[in-house]
Enzyme design. Structure first.
Site, PDB file in Angstrom:
ATOM      1  N   ASP A 181       1.844  -8.004  -9.552  1.00  0.00           N
ATOM      2  CA  ASP A 181       2.723  -7.547  -8.573  1.00  0.00           C
ATOM      3  C   ASP A 181       4.273  -8.188  -8.635  1.00  0.00           C
ATOM      4  OD1 ASP A 181       3.885  -6.626  -6.449  1.00  0.00           O
ATOM      5  OD2 ASP A 181       2.044  -6.420  -5.251  1.00  0.00           O
ATOM      6  N   HIS A 229       0.661  -3.348  -8.087  1.00  0.00           N
ATOM      7  CA  HIS A 229       1.295  -2.996  -6.948  1.00  0.00           C
ATOM      8  C   HIS A 229       0.894  -1.743  -6.363  1.00  0.00           C
ATOM      9  CE1 HIS A 229       4.167  -3.277  -3.367  1.00  0.00           C
ATOM     10  NE2 HIS A 229       4.368  -2.320  -3.740  1.00  0.00           N
ATOM     11  N   CYS A 246       2.525  -1.601   1.388  1.00  0.00           N
ATOM     12  CA  CYS A 246       3.680  -1.645   0.754  1.00  0.00           C
ATOM     13  C   CYS A 246       5.013  -1.795   1.831  1.00  0.00           C
ATOM     14  CB  CYS A 246       4.163  -0.667  -0.239  1.00  0.00           C
ATOM     15  SG  CYS A 246       5.410  -0.985  -1.268  1.00  0.00           S
TER      16      CYS A 246
END
Length: 257
Positions: free
Chosen positions: A189, A221, A141
């Site tokens: 996502d 995600h 991320c």
């Protein structure tokens, strides 16, 4: 931009059980977590660049330990000056204000001018003190941006990179990288949606560098770090994404050996 800015999905998820076995120490003015492989060799290292929950998150430490179990010396720094986002922080939290340092006691922003020097210091430490001849980078991320920014084997930085569910990566950063990159992407996502994934594919092809993108169905995600281990689909995706990283580094750090 090749992926969107972070959102609340960047700190939601499930804490995993297990007892990490690495060590904490200081590198300059920030803390690092390190874990040696069984061989104690530091010839090939991996720098883990975490999501916004940071290096003290149990899940991240367990991933670092598992990378070490596969033969790599692993380092993972505190990127946030003791100001990570707690897992599942309430919805009134504004991650963009956090990025700008508005919640930090010293108003320290969590942006490239602050994070890049930490990455550079870790690379220098790995190459000098630990004698790493090759360094791979794993970015989850938030951390994916810094894998891409420092993926420059021509400059003595990262030799190969792996990202899972990237956020905040600029298109120009992707174009400017100089090494092989792998991406594990989630089917659902909002940070790295299909249009951003396809844009990234076009840019990666244009670079002429080795790349691979694996897309995992049934997950969102954060799955590679914070997936629900009571959900069989999440478990498969998380474990397969980890194996994907190991295979990528076996090829691009160890030369397939």
């Amino acid at each position: 931009m090749a992926s969107n800015p972070p959102g609340s999905c960047c700190y939601k998820g499930v804490k995993h059980e297990g007892t990490p076995t690495g060590e904490f120490s200081q590198l300059g003015d920030f803390e690092i977590y390190t874990k040696y492989p069984e061989s104690k060799s530091t010839e090939i290292g991996i720098l883990v660049i975490t999501d916004v929950i940071g290096h003290r998150f149990n899940n991240a430490q367990l991933i670092a330990d598992q990378l070490a179990a596969n033969g790599y010396f692993v380092m993972m720094p505190d990127l946030f000056d003791k100001d990570p986002i707690p897992l599942n922080r309430p919805g009134d939290f504004d991650i963009m204000k956090w990025l700008k340092g508005e919640y930090h006691p010293k108003k320290t922003a969590h942006l490239p001018p602050t994070v890049d020097p930490i990455i550079d210091a870790c690379i220098v430490e790995m190459r000098t003190k630990y004698g790493c001849k090759k360094i791979g980078a794993v970015g989850y991320c938030f951390g994916a941006k810094y894998v891409v920014r420092h993926l420059r084997p021509d400059s003595g930085k990262f030799d190969a990179g792996y990202c899972a569910h990237p956020s905040f990566v600029e298109a120009d950063e992707l174009r400017d990288m100089k090494g092989p990159l792998a991406i594990a992407a989630a089917e659902t996502d909002h940070i790295f949606p299909p249009e951003k994934r396809h844009e990234s594919e076009v840019i990666l092809k244009e670079t002429g560098l080795p790349y691979q993108i694996n897309l995992y169905s049934g997950v969102e995600h954060g799955f590679a770090v914070r997936g629900d281990l009571n959900n069989r689909v999440h478990v498969y995706a998380k474990e397969n994404a980890f194996v994907f990283a190991i295979q990528w580094f076996e090829e691009h750090l160890k030369g397939g050996k």
